[in-house]
Design a protein around this motif. Sequence first.
Motif, short mmCIF file in Angstrom:
data_model
loop_
_atom_site.label_atom_id
_atom_site.label_comp_id
_atom_site.label_asym_id
_atom_site.label_seq_id
_atom_site.Cartn_x
_atom_site.Cartn_y
_atom_site.Cartn_z
N TRP A 1 11.67 23.65 23.27
CA TRP A 1 11.86 22.27 22.84
C TRP A 1 10.60 21.63 22.29
O TRP A 1 10.71 20.76 21.41
CB TRP A 1 12.46 21.43 23.97
N PRO A 2 9.37 21.98 22.75
CA PRO A 2 8.20 21.33 22.16
C PRO A 2 8.00 21.65 20.67
O PRO A 2 7.40 20.87 19.95
CB PRO A 2 7.03 21.85 22.99
N VAL A 3 8.54 22.78 20.21
CA VAL A 3 8.43 23.11 18.78
C VAL A 3 9.22 22.10 17.95
O VAL A 3 8.73 21.57 16.94
CB VAL A 3 8.91 24.56 18.52
N VAL A 4 10.44 21.81 18.38
CA VAL A 4 11.27 20.84 17.67
C VAL A 4 10.66 19.45 17.78
O VAL A 4 10.59 18.71 16.78
CB VAL A 4 12.71 20.85 18.25
N ALA A 5 10.18 19.08 18.96
CA ALA A 5 9.58 17.77 19.15
C ALA A 5 8.32 17.61 18.30
O ALA A 5 8.07 16.55 17.74
CB ALA A 5 9.27 17.54 20.63
N THR A 6 7.53 18.68 18.19
CA THR A 6 6.32 18.62 17.37
C THR A 6 6.65 18.46 15.90
O THR A 6 6.01 17.68 15.19
CB THR A 6 5.47 19.89 17.59
N ALA A 7 7.66 19.19 15.43
CA ALA A 7 8.06 19.08 14.03
C ALA A 7 8.55 17.67 13.70
O ALA A 7 8.18 17.09 12.67
CB ALA A 7 9.13 20.10 13.71
N LEU A 8 9.35 17.11 14.57
CA LEU A 8 9.86 15.76 14.33
C LEU A 8 8.76 14.70 14.48
O LEU A 8 8.72 13.73 13.73
CB LEU A 8 11.02 15.46 15.28
N GLN A 9 7.84 14.92 15.41
CA GLN A 9 6.73 13.98 15.57
C GLN A 9 5.77 14.07 14.38
O GLN A 9 5.16 13.08 13.99
CB GLN A 9 5.99 14.22 16.88
N LEU A 10 5.64 15.25 13.79
CA LEU A 10 4.84 15.39 12.56
C LEU A 10 5.47 14.58 11.43
O LEU A 10 4.76 13.94 10.64
CB LEU A 10 4.72 16.86 12.17
N LEU A 11 6.79 14.56 11.38
CA LEU A 11 7.48 13.75 10.39
C LEU A 11 7.21 12.26 10.62
O LEU A 11 6.94 11.51 9.67
CB LEU A 11 8.98 14.05 10.45
N VAL A 12 7.22 11.83 11.87
CA VAL A 12 6.94 10.43 12.20
C VAL A 12 5.49 10.07 11.87
O VAL A 12 5.22 9.02 11.29
CB VAL A 12 7.24 10.15 13.68
N ALA A 13 4.55 10.95 12.21
CA ALA A 13 3.14 10.68 11.92
C ALA A 13 2.89 10.63 10.41
O ALA A 13 2.11 9.80 9.93
CB ALA A 13 2.26 11.74 12.58
N THR A 14 3.55 11.50 9.67
CA THR A 14 3.42 11.48 8.21
C THR A 14 4.00 10.20 7.63
O THR A 14 3.42 9.59 6.72
CB THR A 14 4.12 12.70 7.59
N ILE B 1 -0.34 15.95 21.65
CA ILE B 1 0.17 16.32 22.97
C ILE B 1 1.32 17.31 22.83
O ILE B 1 1.37 18.33 23.52
CB ILE B 1 0.60 15.07 23.75
N PHE B 2 2.26 17.03 21.92
CA PHE B 2 3.37 17.96 21.72
C PHE B 2 2.89 19.31 21.20
O PHE B 2 3.40 20.36 21.59
CB PHE B 2 4.41 17.38 20.77
N ALA B 3 1.89 19.30 20.31
CA ALA B 3 1.35 20.57 19.80
C ALA B 3 0.67 21.36 20.90
O ALA B 3 0.78 22.60 20.95
CB ALA B 3 0.37 20.29 18.66
N SER B 4 0.00 20.69 21.82
CA SER B 4 -0.61 21.40 22.94
C SER B 4 0.45 21.95 23.88
O SER B 4 0.26 23.00 24.50
CB SER B 4 -1.59 20.51 23.68
N LEU B 5 1.59 21.26 24.00
CA LEU B 5 2.69 21.79 24.80
C LEU B 5 3.28 23.04 24.16
O LEU B 5 3.70 23.97 24.86
CB LEU B 5 3.78 20.73 25.00
N VAL B 6 3.33 23.07 22.83
CA VAL B 6 3.80 24.28 22.14
C VAL B 6 2.86 25.43 22.43
O VAL B 6 3.29 26.56 22.68
CB VAL B 6 3.89 24.05 20.61
N TRP B 7 1.59 25.14 22.43
CA TRP B 7 0.58 26.18 22.61
C TRP B 7 0.59 26.73 24.03
O TRP B 7 0.44 27.93 24.24
CB TRP B 7 -0.79 25.59 22.27
N LYS B 8 0.78 25.88 25.03
CA LYS B 8 0.65 26.29 26.41
C LYS B 8 1.98 26.54 27.13
O LYS B 8 1.99 26.93 28.28
CB LYS B 8 -0.13 25.24 27.21
#
Length: 151
Positions: free
Chosen positions: A82-95, A70-77
Motif C-alpha cells: 500500500w505505501p507504493v500506491v500512497a506514494t504515487a498519489l502523494q507525488l501527484l498531490v505534491a506536484t 514519509i510515504f517513500a521511506s515506508l516503501v523503502w523499509k
Amino acid sequence: MFSTLIGWVGALLMLGGCTFALTLGGKTEKIGATSYLLCWLFSTLVRIYFTNKDHSIFIVMMLDVSLLIIFASLVWKSASNWPVVATALQLLVATLQFFYVIDFKITVSAYYTILNVSSAGIIISLIVGTFSAWQERAVIGSSRNDIGRYS
C-alpha cells in the motif's frame, strides 16, 4: 449542498480509515495514518491562521512534500504494497501543489478533483493495507495456536 456532502463523506472516510489503521494496523500502517492525520491537521491550521495566501500555500506544499518523504521511506523499509500506491498519489498531490505555487494555470475544478481523488486513493490504500496486515496477523496467530507452542 452537494459539495458539502462530498466534503463530509471525505472527512468521515479519512477519520474512519485512519482510526481503522491506528487500531488494527501494523507498524507501517500506524506510521502512515499518524503522519497523514498530522499533515491534515497542520495544513488545516495553516489555512485557518495564515491569512497571507502566499505563505500558507508554500507551507501546505512543504507539508505535502514531507508526507511524500514519509510515504517513500515506508516503501523503502516496508514489505507492504500500500505505501507504493500512497506514494504515487502523494507525488501527484505534491506536484499539483508545486504547480499552484509557481502559478501554473490550473482550473479550480481540476485542482480540487485531483486533490480529492488522490486523497481518497491514499486513504483507500491505507484501509486495504490495514485489512491485509490485520488478516496476516490473524492467520499467523491462528496457525501458532493450532500447531502448539513448542512445535
